[in-house]
Design an enzyme around this catalytic site. Sequence first.
Site, short mmCIF file in Angstrom:
data_model
loop_
_atom_site.label_atom_id
_atom_site.label_comp_id
_atom_site.label_asym_id
_atom_site.label_seq_id
_atom_site.Cartn_x
_atom_site.Cartn_y
_atom_site.Cartn_z
N ARG A 27 -11.28 6.97 18.77
CA ARG A 27 -11.51 6.22 17.53
C ARG A 27 -12.37 7.07 16.59
NH1 ARG A 27 -15.36 2.76 17.61
NH2 ARG A 27 -14.75 1.78 19.57
N TYR A 78 -0.10 -1.99 -6.98
CA TYR A 78 0.71 -2.22 -5.79
C TYR A 78 0.39 -3.62 -5.24
CZ TYR A 78 2.24 -1.94 -0.95
OH TYR A 78 2.83 -2.20 0.26
N ASP A 103 -5.28 6.00 -6.37
CA ASP A 103 -4.15 5.87 -5.44
C ASP A 103 -3.10 6.87 -5.90
OD1 ASP A 103 -1.81 5.16 -4.11
OD2 ASP A 103 -2.29 3.02 -4.10
N LYS A 110 4.69 7.11 2.58
CA LYS A 110 5.68 7.38 1.55
C LYS A 110 5.99 8.88 1.49
CE LYS A 110 4.87 2.98 1.02
NZ LYS A 110 3.87 2.45 0.09
C1 LIG Z 1 2.88 1.47 0.09
C2 LIG Z 1 1.74 1.59 -0.83
C3 LIG Z 1 0.43 1.25 -0.42
C4 LIG Z 1 0.14 0.67 0.95
O1 LIG Z 1 0.34 1.61 1.96
P1 LIG Z 1 0.84 1.20 3.44
O2 LIG Z 1 0.97 2.53 4.11
O3 LIG Z 1 2.12 0.46 3.30
O4 LIG Z 1 -0.23 0.36 4.05
C5 LIG Z 1 -0.60 1.44 -1.33
N1 LIG Z 1 -0.37 1.92 -2.58
C6 LIG Z 1 0.87 2.24 -2.99
C7 LIG Z 1 1.06 2.76 -4.37
C8 LIG Z 1 1.96 2.08 -2.14
O5 LIG Z 1 3.18 2.38 -2.59
#
Ligand SMILES: *Cc1c(COP(=O)(O)O)cnc(C)c1O
Length: 384
Positions: A51, A103, A175, A200
Amino acid sequence: MGKKELKFNSKAIHGGQRPDAAYGAVMPPIYQTSTYAQPTPGAHKGYEYSRGGNPTRTALENAVASLENGSFGMAFGSGMAAIDAVLKLLLPGDEVICTSDLYGGSYRLFKGVYEKYGVKFRFSDMVDMEELASQITENTKLIWVETPTNPMMNIIDIEAVSKITKQHNLLLAVDNTFATPYLQRPLDLGADIVMHSATKYLAGHSDVVVGALAVKDEKLADQLYFVQKSSGGICGPMDSFLTLRGIKTLHVRMQRHCENAELVAKYLENHPKIDKVYWPGFEHHPNHKVAKKQMEGFGGMISFVPKGRNYEEAIKIVENLQLFTLAESLGGVESLVGHPASMSHGSIPKEEREKNGVVDALIRLSIGIEDAEDLINDLKQALN
Ligand SMILES: *Cc1c(COP(=O)(O)O)cnc(C)c1O
């Protein structure tokens, strides 16, 4: 030559990496272990319990830090767990100003979880910096920026926001999921924290759910490592390995995502059945100049609204697509189509959603790295 001086494409492959110390394995071994032998209590080789740290995860964390021109990286079990770790730096009574077109999952975490703990969230489109600054109070601690925004593809000037956060001594988190460090490096533009849903583009193959953070400041890194270890929302060794493997082709994939998206966006723009196409590469996009300044390409995401702005019509198009798979998520090698109002942004109240342009007829495309001609032909048959 030190790895710090490498250019981006070389860093995608070598950044923060070296052959494994044990046998020289070129790819980091998957250290599928929870714990590490100690010859005597308290003595160890840098890892005590997974962890707190795991060598495969460290390799991923170093790679993300290197690509973002940060000094420290943290990997989490999802993008949401990464955002959650940032919010845990806050105290009850603190305020956050975040991008209004956010998001859906971030919105849900902010309003559905953290508001309960007394953190207040204000929203701004972050186009007018005076309007943004006017929302700052003595309790504001963090500005949360998403750019390009999901799904409206608005672009926010990170450097302009960072002038405000520096002036008011606030944290700026970005982000960077949609752009990836290949196109945009927020830490270089003045952000304190960069966040990824590595699920992604970073991992890029739709086979893991992973999150990441990168920072430059050591004190901030220590606070985030403390949260990571204490709350435990970590990324496992197998997922760390898969994400690292994906990162090694990030630059090649992103180049093709951008090329294909440009061709598809231009095709849709000229299609008689389409009302509006959202893609920051168009000169008529309201934030095109900012996109050109802070990004090295316009990314692989496109949203559009069919003429008539009719919900049933949009659903028919989405169902008719064959090469595009109807699914949540984005950023993989394969093209996906989504219907934000009922999928990714379903957790945002309709009224809020529509204020930001997420109407019921909006369709979002994640353009993959197939042949653009095949993608366009699929859209052509679905629109007819
Ligand atoms: C998918 C996404 C998230 C969340 O991420 P997860 O890996 O699904 O928890 C946050 N911000 C954006 C812009 C996203 O496309």
